[in-house]
Write an enzyme that holds these catalytic residues in place. Structure first.
Site, PDB file in Angstrom:
ATOM      1  N   ALA A  66       0.857  -1.335  -0.142  1.00 59.30           N
ATOM      2  CA  ALA A  66       0.054  -0.027   0.157  1.00 59.30           C
ATOM      3  C   ALA A  66       0.927   1.139  -0.038  1.00 59.30           C
ATOM      4  O   ALA A  66       2.065   0.971   0.382  1.00 59.30           O
ATOM      5  CB  ALA A  66      -0.764   0.062   1.210  1.00 59.30           C
ATOM      6  N   GLY A 105       0.370  -5.107   0.681  1.00 61.02           N
ATOM      7  CA  GLY A 105      -0.815  -5.084  -0.413  1.00 61.02           C
ATOM      8  C   GLY A 105      -0.189  -5.556  -1.716  1.00 61.02           C
ATOM      9  O   GLY A 105      -1.113  -5.953  -2.546  1.00 61.02           O
ATOM     10  N   GLU A 108      -0.646  -9.351  -1.630  1.00 61.08           N
ATOM     11  CA  GLU A 108      -2.021  -9.276  -1.255  1.00 61.08           C
ATOM     12  C   GLU A 108      -2.858  -9.359  -2.532  1.00 61.08           C
ATOM     13  O   GLU A 108      -3.756 -10.202  -3.048  1.00 61.08           O
ATOM     14  CB  GLU A 108      -2.764  -8.369  -0.273  1.00 61.08           C
ATOM     15  CG  GLU A 108      -2.019  -8.722   1.109  1.00 61.08           C
ATOM     16  CD  GLU A 108      -2.502  -7.795   1.971  1.00 61.08           C
ATOM     17  OE1 GLU A 108      -1.977  -6.597   2.031  1.00 61.08           O
ATOM     18  OE2 GLU A 108      -3.468  -8.076   3.120  1.00 61.08           O
ATOM     19  N   GLU A 128       3.972  -5.992   6.984  1.00 59.09           N
ATOM     20  CA  GLU A 128       3.222  -5.161   7.613  1.00 59.09           C
ATOM     21  C   GLU A 128       3.647  -4.859   9.110  1.00 59.09           C
ATOM     22  O   GLU A 128       3.335  -3.949   9.806  1.00 59.09           O
ATOM     23  CB  GLU A 128       1.877  -5.181   7.517  1.00 59.09           C
ATOM     24  CG  GLU A 128       1.089  -4.910   6.247  1.00 59.09           C
ATOM     25  CD  GLU A 128       1.186  -5.890   4.912  1.00 59.09           C
ATOM     26  OE1 GLU A 128       2.067  -6.973   5.418  1.00 59.09           O
ATOM     27  OE2 GLU A 128       0.542  -5.773   4.098  1.00 59.09           O
TER      28      GLU A 128
HETATM   29  C1  3H9 Z   1       0.562  -2.418   3.281  1.00 60.41           C
HETATM   30  O1  3H9 Z   1       0.709  -2.865   2.213  1.00 60.41           O
HETATM   31  C2  3H9 Z   1      -0.835  -2.385   4.001  1.00 60.41           C
HETATM   32  C3  3H9 Z   1      -1.764  -3.473   3.410  1.00 60.41           C
HETATM   33  O2  3H9 Z   1      -1.655  -4.649   4.026  1.00 60.41           O
HETATM   34  C4  3H9 Z   1      -3.253  -3.152   3.610  1.00 60.41           C
HETATM   35  C5  3H9 Z   1      -3.897  -1.722   3.196  1.00 60.41           C
HETATM   36  C6  3H9 Z   1      -5.305  -2.007   3.391  1.00 60.41           C
HETATM   37  N1  3H9 Z   1       4.681   3.601   0.360  1.00 60.41           N
HETATM   38  O3  3H9 Z   1      13.352   1.712   0.814  1.00 60.41           O
HETATM   39  P1  3H9 Z   1      13.952   2.369  -0.266  1.00 60.41           P
HETATM   40  C7  3H9 Z   1       9.576   4.784  -0.768  1.00 60.41           C
HETATM   41  S1  3H9 Z   1       1.569  -1.698   3.943  1.00 60.41           S
HETATM   42  C8  3H9 Z   1       5.122   4.715   0.052  1.00 60.41           C
HETATM   43  O4  3H9 Z   1      15.011   3.410  -0.002  1.00 60.41           O
HETATM   44  P2  3H9 Z   1      15.031  -0.014  -1.597  1.00 60.41           P
HETATM   45  C9  3H9 Z   1      10.610   5.230   0.299  1.00 60.41           C
HETATM   46  O5  3H9 Z   1      10.020   5.885   1.326  1.00 60.41           O
HETATM   47  C10 3H9 Z   1       3.095  -1.656   2.966  1.00 60.41           C
HETATM   48  N2  3H9 Z   1       6.696   4.861  -0.122  1.00 60.41           N
HETATM   49  O6  3H9 Z   1      14.238   1.471  -1.445  1.00 60.41           O
HETATM   50  C11 3H9 Z   1      11.696   5.723  -0.539  1.00 60.41           C
HETATM   51  O7  3H9 Z   1      11.328   7.145  -0.998  1.00 60.41           O
HETATM   52  P3  3H9 Z   1      12.413   8.217  -0.865  1.00 60.41           P
HETATM   53  C12 3H9 Z   1       3.840  -2.906   3.218  1.00 60.41           C
HETATM   54  C13 3H9 Z   1       7.165   3.831  -0.188  1.00 60.41           C
HETATM   55  O8  3H9 Z   1      15.258  -0.313  -2.927  1.00 60.41           O
HETATM   56  C14 3H9 Z   1      11.702   4.925  -1.942  1.00 60.41           C
HETATM   57  O9  3H9 Z   1      10.103   4.321  -1.901  1.00 60.41           O
HETATM   58  N3  3H9 Z   1       4.936  -2.752   2.461  1.00 60.41           N
HETATM   59  C15 3H9 Z   1       6.969   2.667  -0.031  1.00 60.41           C
HETATM   60  O10 3H9 Z   1      16.008   0.085  -0.531  1.00 60.41           O
HETATM   61  C16 3H9 Z   1      12.559   3.909  -2.006  1.00 60.41           C
HETATM   62  O11 3H9 Z   1      12.444   3.066  -0.961  1.00 60.41           O
HETATM   63  C17 3H9 Z   1       5.994  -2.365   2.881  1.00 60.41           C
HETATM   64  O12 3H9 Z   1       6.367  -2.356   4.092  1.00 60.41           O
HETATM   65  C18 3H9 Z   1       5.331   2.418   0.409  1.00 60.41           C
HETATM   66  N4  3H9 Z   1       4.875   1.137   0.590  1.00 60.41           N
HETATM   67  O13 3H9 Z   1      13.796  -0.824  -0.815  1.00 60.41           O
HETATM   68  C19 3H9 Z   1       7.427  -2.217   1.917  1.00 60.41           C
HETATM   69  N5  3H9 Z   1       7.851   1.837   0.100  1.00 60.41           N
HETATM   70  O14 3H9 Z   1      13.180   7.864  -2.175  1.00 60.41           O
HETATM   71  C20 3H9 Z   1       8.073  -0.985   2.323  1.00 60.41           C
HETATM   72  C21 3H9 Z   1       9.035   2.579  -0.329  1.00 60.41           C
HETATM   73  O15 3H9 Z   1      11.740   9.531  -1.253  1.00 60.41           O
HETATM   74  N6  3H9 Z   1       8.999  -0.796   1.637  1.00 60.41           N
HETATM   75  N7  3H9 Z   1       8.660   3.553  -0.442  1.00 60.41           N
HETATM   76  O16 3H9 Z   1      12.987   8.292   0.334  1.00 60.41           O
HETATM   77  C22 3H9 Z   1      10.154  -1.535   1.535  1.00 60.41           C
HETATM   78  O17 3H9 Z   1      10.474  -2.323   2.380  1.00 60.41           O
HETATM   79  C23 3H9 Z   1      11.367  -0.966   0.544  1.00 60.41           C
HETATM   80  O18 3H9 Z   1      11.222   0.428   0.075  1.00 60.41           O
HETATM   81  C24 3H9 Z   1      11.627  -1.796  -0.571  1.00 60.41           C
HETATM   82  C25 3H9 Z   1      12.663  -0.974  -1.578  1.00 60.41           C
HETATM   83  C26 3H9 Z   1      12.151  -3.253  -0.083  1.00 60.41           C
HETATM   84  C27 3H9 Z   1      10.398  -1.920  -1.479  1.00 60.41           C
END
Ligand code: 3H9
Length: 694
Positions: A66, A105, A108, A128
Site C-alpha cells: 500500500a 498489499g 495481497e 506490515e
Molecule cells: C500495506 O501494504 C498494508 C496492506 O496490507 C493493507 C492495506 C489496506 N509506500 O526503501 P527504499 C519509498 S503496508 C510509499 O529506499 P529500497 C521510500 O520512502 C506496506 N512509499 O528503497 C523511498 O522514498 P524516497 C507494506 C514507499 O530499494 C523510496 O520508496 N510494504 C513505500 O532500499 C525507495 O525506498 C512495505 O512495508 C510504500 N509502501 O527498498 C514495504 N515503500 O526515495 C516497504 C517504499 O523518497 N518498502 N517507499 O526516500 C520497503 O521495504 C522498501 O522500500 C523496498 C525497496 C524493499 C520495497
C-alpha cells in the site's frame, strides 16, 4: 500499448492482455495505481480477444505494498478491496508476474491473481508487522491457505522477504521464469494456462491447509511462547497471530472481517504511527540538505582498521562482510593474533547457527589481513581508527596517518566522544577527516553515527553515507559535540538514574520502569553487563560513588557474579541486599532523607531530560532533524521501536507536558532541568518537533 491512466498501460499480444504498472519508486498502491488496476482488468475482461491477463510492473520492483504516505488521509479512487475483487472474480485467468519485491498489499494483490510467476531474484513477504500493522487486504486469510498456519505466523510476525525459490517450494509462486525475461516468461505461462484450459485458482477457496491446521490449535500458543521475548511490548505480532487463528477457525469472509477490525485498531493506535514514522525517518536520515545526490563519491575498494580490539575487529568484519578487503594494524603480535582469532570465532559461531557456510567463513577471513606496520595503510582508500579514547593518542595517530595515507584517502575516527575538529587539526587535510562512530558489537549493531567536523568535505560525507548503506548500517549524520547525539542524550538518562538511586529508588526499580517502557534492559543491568570497572582505576578510587564502592568490593558486574545485582551461575539477576545496604549507607552519610519515588517520577526524570537534550542538539544544529535523533536512539540504544524515539515520543505525549515537568523539576532540583529555548518556543507556538524543517 494504450495508456489506462498516468501509471497504467494495457496492451494485448496474441490474446494475452498485459497490464503494466509504472509508478516509481516502488509501484506502491496509490489511488492512481488502484484505479489503473481496476480499469485495466475491466477492459481486459470486456475484450473478447483477451484470453488471459498478465499483471506486471516496470522499474525496480513489483508492487511493494500500500502507499504508506496515503495512510490516514481520505480514500480517493477505487478501493483496494474493489481491485482485488475485480481480479479474483475475473472470468479469465490473471497472472501476477513478479520481480523485485512483492510486499504487503502488493503480495495481497498477487494472491488474488489466479497464478503467480516470478524471476529467481524476486522476493515475497507481508512486512506490515514492521509498520505496526497486519496485512489488511486479505493477506492474513489467504497466506495460511497456501503455506499453513505455522509458516504464515513465521512470515507475518517477522516480515521476512522470502526468496522466490522458497516461494515456489511452498506454493506461493507457481513457476519461476528466467531472470531478465519476466515478460516473455509470464506470457508463455499465460498461453500455457489457456491452452491447457487450467481452472481459475482462487486462493480464498483453498481449504486443505486450514482444515489440517484446525486439528492443531496448540501451535498458536506454542508460537506465542517461543517468541514472547521478541514480541514483548509490540501489539502487531499478536494481532497477526489472531488473524491467522481466524483464518483457521472461521469461514473466509468472517476471517476477513476479523482482519479488518484488527487492522483498523492497529492503524489508529500510536504504535503503528511510531513504526510508520520510523520507516520514513530512516530513509530521511540518508538525505543531507547541503550534500546533494550528485556529490562526487570517493571509491572505497580497500579499508584499513587501526586496532584489533573488540571494536576494531567488529568494524573490520563489516567491511569483509560486504566484500571489501581490510587491513587491520595492531602494535603487538599477540594483540593482533587475539583480534584475528576473535573475528574467526565470531564467523564460526555464525556458521554453527547456519548463517554462513564454511566456505564463506574462509572467504571472509581471506579478506582480512593483519599487520604490525601502519605503513600498510599507504594504499587504502579509508582508514578507521579504533584505539584507546585519549586525545593525545588520537592526535599522534592522525599525525602518522596524515604522513602515511595516500592523497584522497578518508581518515575516520571511531571516537565516541572526543572532539574530531581537534583530531583533524593535526593533519594537513582536515577535509578528509570524519567520525565513523560504530556501536558495540560493531558487526551486529545497526547504527552508524557519522560525525561531520568543521572541515569535513562533502564528498567524504556523501561517500561515508553511501558506504554505511553498503555495509548494512543505518546512518545518521551528526555534528561535533561532547558525546555527539547518542551518548550526549544517554548522559542525561544516566545522571538521573544515578540521582534517583541516591534519593531512595533502588537500581532494580529504575531498571524495571525503563524495561517496562520497552528498553531491552535498564541502565544498572546494562552497567553490570558491560562491567562496572570500565574506566574505573583502582588506585584512584576513593569510595566516593556507588560504583567506586562496588568495584572496590570486587562487585564489577556480571563477570564477577555481582555488581548492582547479585547473579546466580546462569547469570540470572537478583536484587542485592548488599547493594541496598551500600545505597542506604550512602544516603545516610549524605544527610538526605530517602523517599518513596513513584514509577511515574522515575520515568519522567529519565525520559524528559533526554527529550530536552534532543531539543538543545537541534538548536545547536548538531542533528539535521528531530527524526535523525530518533534514528540514533532506536538503532543504537534500544529505544522501543513502537515508541518512535525520544523526539517522536515528546511530540506524542505533548511538548507542553514535557515543558511543564521540566520547569517543575528545575524549580525543585536546579539548572540541569532548565528547558531548552527551542522547547519553550515550540510550546509557545503550539508546534511539535516534527513541524521543524531540516
Ligand atoms: C500495506 O501494504 C498494508 C496492506 O496490507 C493493507 C492495506 C489496506 N509506500 O526503501 P527504499 C519509498 S503496508 C510509499 O529506499 P529500497 C521510500 O520512502 C506496506 N512509499 O528503497 C523511498 O522514498 P524516497 C507494506 C514507499 O530499494 C523510496 O520508496 N510494504 C513505500 O532500499 C525507495 O525506498 C512495505 O512495508 C510504500 N509502501 O527498498 C514495504 N515503500 O526515495 C516497504 C517504499 O523518497 N518498502 N517507499 O526516500 C520497503 O521495504 C522498501 O522500500 C523496498 C525497496 C524493499 C520495497
Amino acid at each position: 500499448m494504450a495508456a489506462i491512466n498516468a501509471v497504467t498501460d494495457l496492451s494485448v499480444e496474441d490474446g494475452i492482455a498485459v497490464l503494466t504498472l509504472n509508478s516509481p519508486p516502488v509501484n506502491a498502491l496509490s489511488a492512481g495505481v488502484r484505479d489503473g488496476l481496476a480499469l485495466g482488468v475491466g477492459q481486459a475482461l470486456a475484450d473478447p480477444a483477451v484470453k488471459a491477463v498478465v499483471l506486471i510492473c516496470e522499474g525496480r520492483t513489483f508492487i511493494a505494498g500500500a502507499d504508506i504516505t496515503e495512510f490516514g488521509g481520505a480514500q480517493k479512487g477505487a478501493s483496494l478491496f474493489e481491485v482485488q475483487t475485480a481480479i479474483e472474480d475475473c472470468s479469465k485467468p490473471v497472472i501476477a508476474a513478479i520481480h523485485g519485491t512483492a510486499l504487503g498489499g502488493g503480495l495481497e494483490v498477487a494472491l488474488t491473481c489466479h497464478y503467480r510467476v516470478a524471476v529467481p531474484s524476486a522476493k515475497c513477504g507481508l512486512p506490515e508487522v514492521n509498520l505496526g500493522l497486519l496485512p489488511g487486504a486479505g493477506g492474513t486469510q489467504r497466506l495460511p491457505r497456501i503455506v499453513g498456519a505455522q509458516k504464515a505466523m513465521e512470515m507475518m510476525t517477522s516480515g521476512q522477504h522470502v526468496p522466490a525459490k522458497q516461494c515456489l517450494a511452498m506454493g506461493l509462486v507457481d513457476e519461476l521464469v528466467e531472470e531478465g525475461k519476466l515478460r516473455d516468461g509470464a506470457l508463455a505461462f499465460a498461453r500455457k494456462i489457456v491452452a491447457e484450459g487450467r481452472p481459475l485458482k482462487r486462493v480464498r477457496d483453498l481449504n486443505d491447509k486450514v482444515e489440517a491446521d484446525r486439528a492443531h490449535p496448540e501451535v498458536f500458543d506454542a508460537f506465542r511462547k517461543a517468541n514472547a521475548r521478541k514480541f514483548r511490548g509490540f501489539l502487531a505480532p499478536e494481532y497477526n497471530i489472531r488473524c491467522i487463528e481466524a483464518a483457521v477457525n472461521l469461514p473466509f469472509d468472517e476471517g476477513l472481517q476479523v482482519e479488518r477490525k484488527l487492522f483498523m485498531e492497529l492503524m489508529s493506535g500510536y504504535q503503528s504511527a511510531a513504526q510508520r514514522y520510523s520507516f520514513f525517518a530512516e530513509r530521511q536520515a540518508a538525505k543531507i540538505p547541503d550534500v546533494p545526490d550528485d556529490t562526487p563519491l570517493i571509491p572505497v575498494e580497500t579499508v584499513g582498521v587501526l586496532g584489533a580490539g573488540t571494536m576494531g575487529g567488529g568494524i573490520a568484519m563489516n567491511f569483509a562482510n560486504a566484500g571489501i578487503p581490510v587491513t587491520i594494524v595492531e602494535v603487538k603480535q599477540d594483540a593482533l593474533d587475539r583480534g584475528l582469532s576473535t573475528i574467526r570465532k565470531n564467523y564460526e559461531r555464525t556458521a554453527q547457527r547456519g548463517g554462513l557456510t564454511a566456505e564463506q567463513v574462509e572467504q571472509r577471513m581471506s579478506l582480512i589481513k593483519g599487520s604490525l606496520d601502519m605503513n600498510d595503510f599507504a594504499t587504502v582508500d579509508l582508514v578507521v581508527e579504533a584505539v584507546f579514547e585519549r586525545m593525545d593518542i588520537k592526535k599522534d595517530i592522525f599525525t602518522k596517518l596524515d604522513a602515511i595515507c595516500k592523497d584522497g584517502a578518508i581518515l575516520a575516527t571511531n571516537t565516541s566522544a572526543l572532539n574530531i575538529d581537534e583530531i583533524a587539526s593535526v593533519t594537513k587535510r582536515p577535509e578528509a577527516v570524519i567520525g565513523l562512530h560504530f556501536f558495540s558489537p560493531a558487526n551486529v549493531m545497526k547504527l552508524l553515527e557519522i560525525v561531520r567536523a568543521d572541515h569535513t568535505s562533502k564528498p567524504v560525507i556523501a561517500t561515508s553515507m553511501k558506504l554505511a548503506k553498503k555495509i548494512g548500517k543505518i546512518a545518521a549524520l551528526v555534528g561535533v559535540c561532547p558525546g555527539f547525539v547518542g551518548n550526549r542524550i544517554l548522559a542525561q538518562r544516566q545522571r538521573e538514574a544515578n540521582k534517583l538511586v541516591l534519593e531512595g529508588a533502588m537500581p532494580w526499580d529504575v531498571d524495571r520502569v525503563l524495561y517496562d517502557f520497552g528498553f531491552p534492559m535498564g541502565p544498572f543491568a546494562m552497567s553490570d553487563l558491560a562491567g562496572l570497572d570500565i574506566g574505573w582505576v583502582k588506585e584512584k578510587s576513593k569510595g566516593e560513588t556507588l560504583r567506586d564502592v562496588l568495584c572496590e568490593m570486587d562487585r564489577r558486574g556480571q563477570k564477577t557474579g555481582a555488581g548492582f545485582y547479585d547473579y546466580d551461575e546462569n547469570r540470572n539477576a537478583k536484587p542485592s541486599p548488599v547493594t541496598e545496604k551500600i545505597i542506604k549507607d550512602f544516603i545516610e552519610k549524605s544527610g538526605a532523607n530517602p523517599r518513596q519515588i513513584s514509577d511515574e517520577e522515575i520515568l519522567e526524570r529519565c525520559i524528559y531530560p533526554m527529550i530536552n537534550e534532543g531539543a538543545k542538539i537541534l538548536e545547536e544544529g548538531k542533528a539535521i532533524r528531530a527524526s535523525d535523533i530518533d534514528v540514533v536512539w532506536q538503532n543504537g540504544y534500544g529505544w522501543p521501536v513502537y515508541r518512535g524515539g525520544p523526539m517522536w515520543w515528546g511530540d506524542h505525549i505533548g511538548l507542553d507536558k514535557v515543558l511543564a515537568k521540566m520547569k517543575e523539576f528545575e524549580a525543585k532540583m536546579g539548572e540541569q532541568f532548565k528547558p531548552s529555548p527551542l522547547l519553550e518556543r515550540l510550546v509557545a507556538e503550539g508546534k511539535k518537533f516534527s513541524d521543524l524543517k531540516a
